[in-house]
Design an enzyme around this catalytic site. Structure first.
Site, PDB file in Angstrom:
ATOM      1  N   GLU A 160       0.844  -1.186   0.000  1.00  0.00           N
ATOM      2  CA  GLU A 160       0.000   0.000   0.000  1.00  0.00           C
ATOM      3  C   GLU A 160       0.881   1.239   0.000  1.00  0.00           C
ATOM      4  O   GLU A 160       0.416   2.338   0.291  1.00  0.00           O
ATOM      5  CB  GLU A 160      -0.968  -0.005   1.189  1.00  0.00           C
ATOM      6  N   CYS A 211      -3.814  -4.622   4.050  1.00  0.00           N
ATOM      7  CA  CYS A 211      -3.003  -5.651   4.702  1.00  0.00           C
ATOM      8  C   CYS A 211      -3.369  -7.080   4.300  1.00  0.00           C
ATOM      9  O   CYS A 211      -2.816  -8.031   4.860  1.00  0.00           O
ATOM     10  CB  CYS A 211      -3.108  -5.500   6.222  1.00  0.00           C
ATOM     11  N   HIS A 251      -2.992 -11.689  11.410  1.00  0.00           N
ATOM     12  CA  HIS A 251      -2.626 -10.316  11.118  1.00  0.00           C
ATOM     13  C   HIS A 251      -2.592  -9.545  12.438  1.00  0.00           C
ATOM     14  O   HIS A 251      -3.520  -9.635  13.243  1.00  0.00           O
ATOM     15  CB  HIS A 251      -3.630  -9.683  10.157  1.00  0.00           C
TER      16      HIS A 251
END
Length: 405
Positions: free
Chosen positions: A75, A107, A234
């Protein structure tokens, strides 16, 4: 066919700041440190960018002429047309026959790339082919980010996909997805992020529950509390993962009395590295996997449940097997030594670097980055191999050099 991760490495820069130091420097409420569960955050130096992070992560595992696909997930893009992967391809010396592409979904994107790469390898259309997926990002946070600033990391995770899964043998076909449009965070410009923290946390938890339900619809008798020997998720910050684990244990009927013990046994090993790095964006779940393999006791095959979430949003729960070979293969990367070798910054040093580091994605026709100006920081960092550094731009074309230890 066995397909999965043959090799895995991470690079988290040459500098870090202790999170308590950052809290004190910003005047943040120290009582909230416990909720974050963070120790350090990686800090990009002015000569580090998405290309250098990617190359420095991937170089130790990229010396294979069967790599047919290179995918960078980021990103922190540098151009609306030219991919970060084009620079990475050049400095890794990959074959000219290699497919080169960049993907984006906050993500989550690296996991999408891993699954697509695994499907390509499993298809057998090119026997013996391998794919290299690199998640690479920089942080654009400063005092405007408030409590998000101490949680954001920087760096890259490189994942080599093949039919020799020495690190993680994927459970092909075992996955659950959940996606919908939301504006929980975004990067509308090259100098700042925006975030709705509450919306993002609820979306993370909602997607986790829904992804696990999708996984269970594909895998008979799958149970969160008993199917997975370990978990890697994550990690926006370690405290978020602890809350997510508690939520799923209660939903699965695991019982509140055993939640803490279960967290320490199945989850805590995966947080050792993320707590020292911060949010590595789409590389976050692979940093957690590396942490798990390096810190858990693996005395036989063990199933890992993995959760990947990307704001905006898209998410996936999937799984695979690790074992003693996973541990020995990853140990050769010496990730813990790399993290130990980062230069520790004081708050004043950190704050003085921000004006330069926050502009690393801004397109400039001509720019010079004087790496020698940061020799005082390099002298405090420990690294034992050549690293790629950004030296500026010439007619918008980024320039790089190799820095010797």
């Amino acid at each position: 066919m066995n397909v999965g991760i043959e090799a895995l490495n991470v690079y988290c820069g040459l500098a870090q700041i202790p999170v308590p130091e950052l809290f004190e420097g910003r005047g943040l409420d120290a009582e909230r440190l416990g909720n974050l569960m963070m120790r350090n955050r990686s800090v990009g130096l002015p000569f580090e960018d998405p290309v250098t992070n990617a190359v420095n992560a991937a170089r130790p595992i990229a010396g294979d002429d069967r790599i047919e696909i290179l995918i960078t997930s980021t990103e922190s893009g540098l151009d609306y047309s030219k991919s970060v992967a084009s620079y990475v391809h050049e400095y890794l010396g990959l074959p000219r026959s290699c497919r080169v592409v960049e993907v984006k979904q906050a993500c989550y994107a690296a996991t999408a790339a891993v699954q697509l790469a695994a499907a390509y390898v499993a298809s057998g259309v090119s026997p013996g082919a391998k794919a290299l997926v690199i998640a690479t990002d920089v942080a654009l946070v400063d005092e405007r980010a408030a409590y998000a600033e101490p949680a954001m990391g920087a760096g890259a995770a490189a994942v080599l996909i093949s039919d020799r899964p020495r690190v993680l043998d994927l459970d092909l076909g075992a996955f659950g997805n959940h996606s919908y449009e939301t504006m929980d965070s975004a990067r509308p410009g090259p100098t700042f992020d925006i975030a709705d923290s509450d919306r993002s946390l609820f979306a993370y938890l909602d997607c986790l529950t829904s992804c696990l339900a999708g996984y269970r619809s594909r895998v008979e008798d799958a149970d969160f509390a008993t199917t997975f020997d370990h978990l890697a998720m994550h990690t926006p910050f370690a405290g978020m993962v602890k809350a997510a684990h508690r939520k799923l244990m209660r939903e699965s009927g695991g019982g509140t009395a055993s939640v803490e013990e279960d967290f320490e046994r199945r989850v805590l090993p995966s947080l050792a590295y993320p707590r020292r790095v911060g949010n590595l964006c789409s590389g976050s779940v692979y940093l957690a996997l590396a942490s798990l393999i390096d810190h858990a006791t693996l005395d036989g095959p063990a199933r890992v449940g993995l959760y990947s979430y990307g704001s905006g949003c898209s998410s996936e729960f999937f799984s695979g097997l690790v074992d003693e070979e996973s541990a020995s293969t990853l140990a050769a990367m010496r990730i813990g030594e790399h993290l130990d070798g980062r230069c520790e910054l004081g708050f004043d040093e950190y704050a003085a670097l921000l004006p330069e580091t926050l502009t690393c994605l801004v397109p400039e026709r001509d720019r010079q980055v004087d790496v020698d100006a940061y020799e005082h920081l390099l002298a405090r960092a420990r690294f034992d191999r050549d690293l790629l550094v950004n030296t500026g731009t010439k007619d918008y074309h980024r320039t790089y050099e190799w820095l010797a230890p």
